[in-house]
Design a protein around this motif. Structure first.
Motif, PDB file in Angstrom:
ATOM      1  N   HIS A 441       5.306  -8.041  21.395  1.00  0.00           N
ATOM      2  CA  HIS A 441       5.500  -7.315  22.645  1.00  0.00           C
ATOM      3  C   HIS A 441       5.660  -8.331  23.773  1.00  0.00           C
ATOM      4  CE1 HIS A 441       1.163  -8.106  22.561  1.00  0.00           C
ATOM      5  NE2 HIS A 441       1.196  -8.027  23.879  1.00  0.00           N
ATOM      6  N   ILE A 442       6.115  -7.847  24.894  1.00  0.00           N
ATOM      7  CA  ILE A 442       6.278  -8.708  26.073  1.00  0.00           C
ATOM      8  C   ILE A 442       5.014  -8.590  26.908  1.00  0.00           C
ATOM      9  CG2 ILE A 442       7.586  -9.051  28.210  1.00  0.00           C
ATOM     10  CD1 ILE A 442      10.074  -8.182  26.750  1.00  0.00           C
ATOM     11  N   ASP A 443       4.245  -9.689  26.987  1.00  0.00           N
ATOM     12  CA  ASP A 443       2.999  -9.681  27.746  1.00  0.00           C
ATOM     13  C   ASP A 443       3.083 -10.663  28.907  1.00  0.00           C
ATOM     14  OD1 ASP A 443       2.898 -12.130  26.521  1.00  0.00           O
ATOM     15  OD2 ASP A 443       1.188 -11.663  25.231  1.00  0.00           O
ATOM     16  N   SER A 444       1.942 -10.918  29.522  1.00  0.00           N
ATOM     17  CA  SER A 444       1.920 -11.775  30.711  1.00  0.00           C
ATOM     18  C   SER A 444       2.398 -13.182  30.401  1.00  0.00           C
ATOM     19  CB  SER A 444       0.510 -11.816  31.297  1.00  0.00           C
ATOM     20  OG  SER A 444      -0.425 -12.288  30.328  1.00  0.00           O
ATOM     21  N   GLN A 445       2.091 -13.680  29.200  1.00  0.00           N
ATOM     22  CA  GLN A 445       2.515 -15.031  28.863  1.00  0.00           C
ATOM     23  C   GLN A 445       4.026 -15.105  28.649  1.00  0.00           C
ATOM     24  OE1 GLN A 445      -0.510 -15.499  25.640  1.00  0.00           O
ATOM     25  NE2 GLN A 445      -1.091 -17.350  26.718  1.00  0.00           N
ATOM     26  N   VAL A 446       4.603 -14.041  28.105  1.00  0.00           N
ATOM     27  CA  VAL A 446       6.064 -14.005  27.967  1.00  0.00           C
ATOM     28  C   VAL A 446       6.710 -13.925  29.347  1.00  0.00           C
ATOM     29  CG1 VAL A 446       8.000 -12.693  27.044  1.00  0.00           C
ATOM     30  CG2 VAL A 446       5.935 -12.969  25.681  1.00  0.00           C
ATOM     31  N   LEU A 447       6.113 -13.125  30.238  1.00  0.00           N
ATOM     32  CA  LEU A 447       6.633 -13.051  31.607  1.00  0.00           C
ATOM     33  C   LEU A 447       6.527 -14.407  32.296  1.00  0.00           C
ATOM     34  CD1 LEU A 447       5.148  -9.617  32.767  1.00  0.00           C
ATOM     35  CD2 LEU A 447       7.500 -10.105  32.083  1.00  0.00           C
ATOM     36  N   LEU A 448       5.424 -15.121  32.044  1.00  0.00           N
ATOM     37  CA  LEU A 448       5.274 -16.465  32.605  1.00  0.00           C
ATOM     38  C   LEU A 448       6.342 -17.397  32.045  1.00  0.00           C
ATOM     39  CD1 LEU A 448       3.672 -18.516  34.291  1.00  0.00           C
ATOM     40  CD2 LEU A 448       2.193 -18.876  32.287  1.00  0.00           C
ATOM     41  N   PHE A 449       6.639 -17.270  30.762  1.00  0.00           N
ATOM     42  CA  PHE A 449       7.698 -18.079  30.151  1.00  0.00           C
ATOM     43  C   PHE A 449       9.040 -17.788  30.825  1.00  0.00           C
ATOM     44  CE2 PHE A 449      11.227 -18.324  27.150  1.00  0.00           C
ATOM     45  CZ  PHE A 449      11.140 -19.639  26.721  1.00  0.00           C
ATOM     46  N   THR A 450       9.308 -16.507  31.081  1.00  0.00           N
ATOM     47  CA  THR A 450      10.564 -16.148  31.750  1.00  0.00           C
ATOM     48  C   THR A 450      10.620 -16.770  33.136  1.00  0.00           C
ATOM     49  OG1 THR A 450      10.569 -14.047  30.553  1.00  0.00           O
ATOM     50  CG2 THR A 450      12.018 -14.219  32.462  1.00  0.00           C
ATOM     51  N   LEU A 451       9.493 -16.701  33.873  1.00  0.00           N
ATOM     52  CA  LEU A 451       9.457 -17.284  35.215  1.00  0.00           C
ATOM     53  C   LEU A 451       9.668 -18.787  35.153  1.00  0.00           C
ATOM     54  CD1 LEU A 451       8.935 -17.068  38.247  1.00  0.00           C
ATOM     55  CD2 LEU A 451       6.485 -17.258  37.762  1.00  0.00           C
ATOM     56  N   LEU A 452       8.998 -19.447  34.210  1.00  0.00           N
ATOM     57  CA  LEU A 452       9.163 -20.897  34.077  1.00  0.00           C
ATOM     58  C   LEU A 452      10.582 -21.251  33.659  1.00  0.00           C
ATOM     59  CD1 LEU A 452       5.788 -21.870  32.349  1.00  0.00           C
ATOM     60  CD2 LEU A 452       6.448 -22.191  34.742  1.00  0.00           C
ATOM     61  N   SER A 453      11.189 -20.409  32.820  1.00  0.00           N
ATOM     62  CA  SER A 453      12.587 -20.648  32.444  1.00  0.00           C
ATOM     63  C   SER A 453      13.486 -20.574  33.667  1.00  0.00           C
ATOM     64  CB  SER A 453      13.035 -19.616  31.397  1.00  0.00           C
ATOM     65  OG  SER A 453      12.297 -19.740  30.212  1.00  0.00           O
ATOM     66  N   ALA A 454      13.234 -19.567  34.506  1.00  0.00           N
ATOM     67  CA  ALA A 454      14.026 -19.434  35.729  1.00  0.00           C
ATOM     68  C   ALA A 454      13.806 -20.623  36.644  1.00  0.00           C
ATOM     69  CB  ALA A 454      13.665 -18.132  36.441  1.00  0.00           C
ATOM     70  N   LEU A 455      12.541 -21.040  36.816  1.00  0.00           N
ATOM     71  CA  LEU A 455      12.245 -22.203  37.658  1.00  0.00           C
ATOM     72  C   LEU A 455      12.895 -23.458  37.095  1.00  0.00           C
ATOM     73  CD1 LEU A 455       8.461 -21.651  38.486  1.00  0.00           C
ATOM     74  CD2 LEU A 455      10.356 -21.633  40.109  1.00  0.00           C
ATOM     75  N   GLY A 456      12.770 -23.633  35.768  1.00  0.00           N
ATOM     76  CA  GLY A 456      13.345 -24.822  35.151  1.00  0.00           C
ATOM     77  C   GLY A 456      14.852 -24.895  35.301  1.00  0.00           C
ATOM     78  N   THR A 457      15.514 -23.782  35.057  1.00  0.00           N
ATOM     79  CA  THR A 457      16.972 -23.789  35.183  1.00  0.00           C
ATOM     80  C   THR A 457      17.394 -24.016  36.633  1.00  0.00           C
ATOM     81  OG1 THR A 457      16.918 -21.370  35.348  1.00  0.00           O
ATOM     82  CG2 THR A 457      17.357 -22.300  33.199  1.00  0.00           C
ATOM     83  N   SER A 458      16.665 -23.416  37.575  1.00  0.00           N
ATOM     84  CA  SER A 458      17.036 -23.611  38.994  1.00  0.00           C
ATOM     85  C   SER A 458      16.853 -25.062  39.401  1.00  0.00           C
ATOM     86  CB  SER A 458      16.192 -22.698  39.881  1.00  0.00           C
ATOM     87  OG  SER A 458      14.823 -23.051  39.823  1.00  0.00           O
ATOM     88  N   ILE A 459      15.785 -25.694  38.906  1.00  0.00           N
ATOM     89  CA  ILE A 459      15.557 -27.099  39.245  1.00  0.00           C
ATOM     90  C   ILE A 459      16.641 -27.983  38.634  1.00  0.00           C
ATOM     91  CG2 ILE A 459      14.008 -29.050  38.836  1.00  0.00           C
ATOM     92  CD1 ILE A 459      11.679 -27.068  39.089  1.00  0.00           C
TER      93      ILE A 459
END
Length: 886
Positions: A441-459
């Motif tokens: 399932h998609i939980d808080s850690q998966v959401l954190l991974f998505t956020l970090l992916s977005a941050l990483g790609t933007s950087i």
């Protein structure tokens, strides 16, 4: 010298001020420092040390109160500006967001699976202490030997490293008392099974020690899913009774909605309630093995210590009971963490898919960085003007990172939606590999991974954009947006990114191509049967009505007679299993194998005895499945209980055990010579355990001599599924208490047996397709940009006599050079990474020349097509217009 003589208070004040935004410091730092020195002098004169401390407190409070507000104002301003710029370039925004959404979405979906299956701890208290104990006969190639009742008692009594040890096995029984007879998957467990796992019931209770005593009233625990789906979550279910195995069973509890390991079951019973586990033969015979064993480590005990402990116990058993553990079997025991045991089959595939998704994200980042660099070339004048007006490099970097971050956040949100939509497909796929699939399932850690992916790609792509945005500000101001002051540097960077995209795309396409080639090879395998118009139906008798072999044989004969009378039936047979049966594919040949001896052939000291699988079949089994006779004869109606025991073997058994002699008439024994079976025929090989599993030695014995009916197999004149209802009625005409489940055609079973490699190939193909599209678009984009930057040069070339064909060739050559470089790097990377897919391939080498050649040509063709349109546009440049434009 200034820094050395500067007072400490001034240095501290300057350090504190650095938390304020750069622009704010530029405008007000000097004034703030002067005011602070004056206030400090006044505070020391009026209040001494206490006055100075009070000033410092107020100053620190003021700075840390002002800093967040000023940063927020600048961030808000940057966001508003970024949104305006995104609105002015809707094409760029849409492509960038979609590209990032595909990359982030693929990674989020795969990471949610990897996190739930491989990384997350088992959902039980101190789940890391749970272990799986495995007996092995290494010399026989048996990696997972089940346990007998006596062996379980020995391990329970002799171990020194476990706080608890429990047994488990699953069987299918027929449940009465709730509508039609229903075949339920039943877990047979120790009384303390759920206590060891730390599971508390949702309703009622779990098993008590008294429930496991022989002769105790039978009780049942219902799984949450079975209770919910079959009884509508009835809160009064505890205390209700049902009939199973000719005994009344009372429901004592309902389990919570937790994963069930190692298998999902409908109901659970204590060991004493199982008619097989509790019979005298299983209780007293050390060699009657059918159970799996789990344990919990004592606090502070390592898995290595537990493994050594059970190995010591196995060595002791081997010495004490040499007849049960012959030297030539290589008997031993080992312990592994339960989490590792549950995920070992899924791990290689999931890590491969995670790597593929990461490649897609890298390609997406490179593509968006290229798009952003191309956009920067049109914003050089704007950035140069802002710099000339006083904007520092950090301020420009912050603005560009904000724009990149907004793009990544929007792409991340869209990617999260894509991941959520694909989660069920991935769950169904992973369910074939591990019982942990239901935890996905998609939980808080998966959401954190998505956020970090977005941050990483933007950087990543934001920083690249900023680093190459101010290469030559003076020329940008003089020459305008079309100037080429920094064009060469940017073009080199963009070309490098294109090469990386092509290389990553090549590696993904190689993985997908190898899996596809493997799947095609598998589909072309001759299974050894004719699966068309054959129906398999799992049939479970009420065994309490058939207590002797004679009763079972009579029921089988009556069943076959009734089925043959059904219109549209060509032939029918009863067997203990059938080709491509899901349980057999999961269990493998070991689940139905036995060691035997060949008459007149003594074993050398330490030599392993021959091993084969076996199946009990009725006489029409071979004709029904289309298995050809190679030598001798098939099983006949005369091969009954009073006739000599006979068997038919397959060609694999003949090749392995009688390679240079005729096996017809030879005798074998599976019980140390107490009973001998004569071989009367040889039939063709059948890939019983999957198309990717080579045929193993097989013995077919007669149902009339060894009754083990569990499956009805019927060849029909018409589409077999249309006859399922009529055949079910025919079965119930013979015995209304016979449960009929798992009805499927052999074509369907064959197709389902390839589900795992097929889905893996499909997912890799999707990732590779995305990568190919993104990389191709990147090549086309950069070539179009290069052409637009070189319009004046191309116009001059044409004016000086260059022909359009030479211009076309020049631009195409540049695009193809990038493609060739990318393919070259991709080949090196693919060769280095082929070990990751080697274990997943079937009859295809990981460096398959055909796949590498096809992928290379595909990428080069895509690059040529992407470069052709910009090249044709360049060849059509009008020199008069091009020279006037600048």
């Amino acid at each position: 010298m200034e820094k050395q003589t500067m007072p400490f208070s001034q240095r501290l004040f300057r350090a504190l001020v650095r938390v304020l935004p750069f622009d704010f410091r530029t405008n007000y730092e000097g004034e703030m420092e002067g005011v602070f020195r004056e206030q400090q002098r006044e505070a020391e004169e009026r209040g001494g040390v206490l006055g100075a401390l009070k000033l410092w407190k107020e100053t620190i409070t003021g700075i840390f109160t002002t800093a967040p507000r000023e940063h927020w104002q600048i961030l808000t301003s940057d966001c508003h500006y970024a949104l305006r710029m995104m609105g002015k370039n809707p094409g760029f925004t849409a492509i960038a967001v979609l590209t990032l959404a595909l990359g982030i979405g693929a990674n989020t979906a795969i990471f949610s699976v990897v996190h739930s299956v491989l990384l997350r701890s088992l959902p039980y208290p101190q789940g890391q202490q749970l272990i799986f104990i495995r007996q092995q006969e290494k010399k026989l190639g048996v990696e997972d030997l089940s346990f007998s009742v006596k062996e379980i008692a020995d391990y329970r009594a002799q171990n020194r490293t476990l706080s608890g040890l429990v047994e488990y096995h699953a069987m299918s029984f027929t449940l009465f008392g709730h509508g039609d007879p229903e075949r339920v998957r039943t877990g047979v467990v120790s009384a303390n099974y759920f206590d060891l796992f730390g599971v508390q019931p949702l309703l009622g209770r779990t098993f008590l020690p008294d429930d496991e005593k022989l002769g105790a009233p039978p009780v049942l625990l219902l799984s949450y899913e079975y209770w919910k789906n079959n009884f509508g979550s009835d809160p009064t279910i505890v205390g209700k009774t049902f009939e199973m195995n000719d005994k009344v069973h009372t429901v004592v509890g309902v389990l919570p909605p937790v994963p069930q390991y190692p298998n999902e079951n409908d109901v659970y019973m204590a060991t004493s309630a199982c008619p097989f586990r509790s019979n005298t033969m299983h209780l007293e015979d050390r060699d009657m093995r059918m159970m799996e064993v789990f344990g919990r480590l004592k606090p502070g005990v390592t898995i290595a210590q537990a493994s050594a402990d059970v190995a010591t116990i196995a060595a002791g058993l081997k010495a004490a009971y040499p007849k049960s553990y012959p030297e030539n079997a290589g008997f031993t025991s080992t312990a592994t963490p339960l989490q590792e045991e549950l995920t070992k089959q899924a791990r290689p595939t999931l890590l491969l898919l995670l790597g593929a998704a990461a490649f897609v994200l890298l390609i997406a980042c490179a593509n968006v960085a290229n798009l952003t660099l191309a956009r920067m070339s049109r914003r050089e004048r704007e950035i140069a003007v802002r710099t000339a007006l006083g904007a520092g490099r950090s301020r420009i970097l912050r603005q560009l990172l904000t724009e990149s971050f907004l793009l990544a956040v929007v792409g991340g949100v869209l990617g999260l939606l894509l991941a959520y939509g694909s989660l069920q497909l991935l769950t169904d796929f992973v369910g074939r590999l591990t019982p942990r699939a239901r935890e996905i399932h998609i939980d808080s850690q998966v959401l954190l991974f998505t956020l970090l992916s977005a941050l990483g790609t933007s950087i990543v792509f934001g920083t690249l954009s900023a680093l190459f945005s101010r290469a030559n500000l003076t020329s940008s101001l003089k020459e305008g947006s079309s100037g080429a002051g920094s064009g060469r540097r940017q073009n080199r960077m963009r070309s490098a990114l294109i090469v990386c995209q092509i290389a990553f795309s090549f590696m993904l396409l190689i993985g997908a191509g190898l899996m596809l080639r493997s799947l095609i090879k598998m589909q072309q395998v001759d299974a050894g049967i004719v699966p068309q118009r054959v129906l398999a139906m799992r049939t479970t008798f009420n065994w309490t009505k058939y207590t002797s072999d004679d009763q079972t044989k009579a029921a089988v004969e009556k069943l076959l007679e009734r089925v043959h009378s059904e219109p549209g039936v060509i032939s029918a047979a009863v067997s203990s299993r059938y080709p491509f049966e899901p349980e057999m594919i999961t269990g493998g040949p070991e689940s139905v194998s036995f060691a035997f001896q060949i008459e007149g052939r003594a074993l050398e000291p330490g030599q392993a005895p021959p091993v084969s699988t076996f199946a009990a079949v009725s006489t029409d089994y071979f004709n029904t499945l289309g298995i050809p006779l190679r030598e001798g004869r098939l099983l006949a109606p005369t091969d009954r209980d009073k006739a000599p025991d006979v068997a038919v073997i397959n060609e694999a058994a003949k090749r392995q055990y009688w390679p240079n002699e005729d096996p017809i008439g030879r005798r074998v024994s599976g019980d140390g010579g107490a009973h001998w079976v004569s071989i009367v025929g040889v039939v063709g090989d059948v890939r019983e355990f999957g198309l990717d599993h080579p045929a193993t030695p097989e013995f077919y014995v007669s149902q009339a001599q060894n009754p083990q009916p569990s499956t009805l197999i019927v060849r029909t004149m018409s589409e077999p599924r249309s006859m399922a209802q009529g055949l079910t009625r025919a079965i119930h005409d013979v015995d209304s208490q016979t449960a009929v489940t798992h009805i499927l055609t052999l074509e369907q079973a064959r197709y389902e047996s390839m589900a795992s490699p097929r889905v893996t190939a499909s997912l890799l193909g999707i990732f590779a397709g995305l990568a190919l599209v993104i990389a191709t678009a990147g090549i086309g984009g950069i070539m179009a940009l290069i052409v637009s930057q070189r319009v004046r040069e191309i116009g001059i070339r044409i004016a000086l006599g260059a022909r359009p064909a030479s211009i076309l060739q020049m631009v195409l050559g540049q695009g193809m050079l990038l493609a060739v470089l990318g393919v070259g790097v991709g080949i090196a990377g693919a060769v280095a990474l082929t070990g990751l897919v080697k274990s997943l391939l079937f009859e295809v080498p990981p460096t398959d020349v055909l796949t590498f050649s096809g992928v290379g040509l595909t990428l080069l063709a895509a690059a040529a097509l992407a470069s052709y349109l910009p090249a044709r546009r360049a060849a059509a440049v009008d020199p008069n217009i091009a020279l006037r434009a600048d």
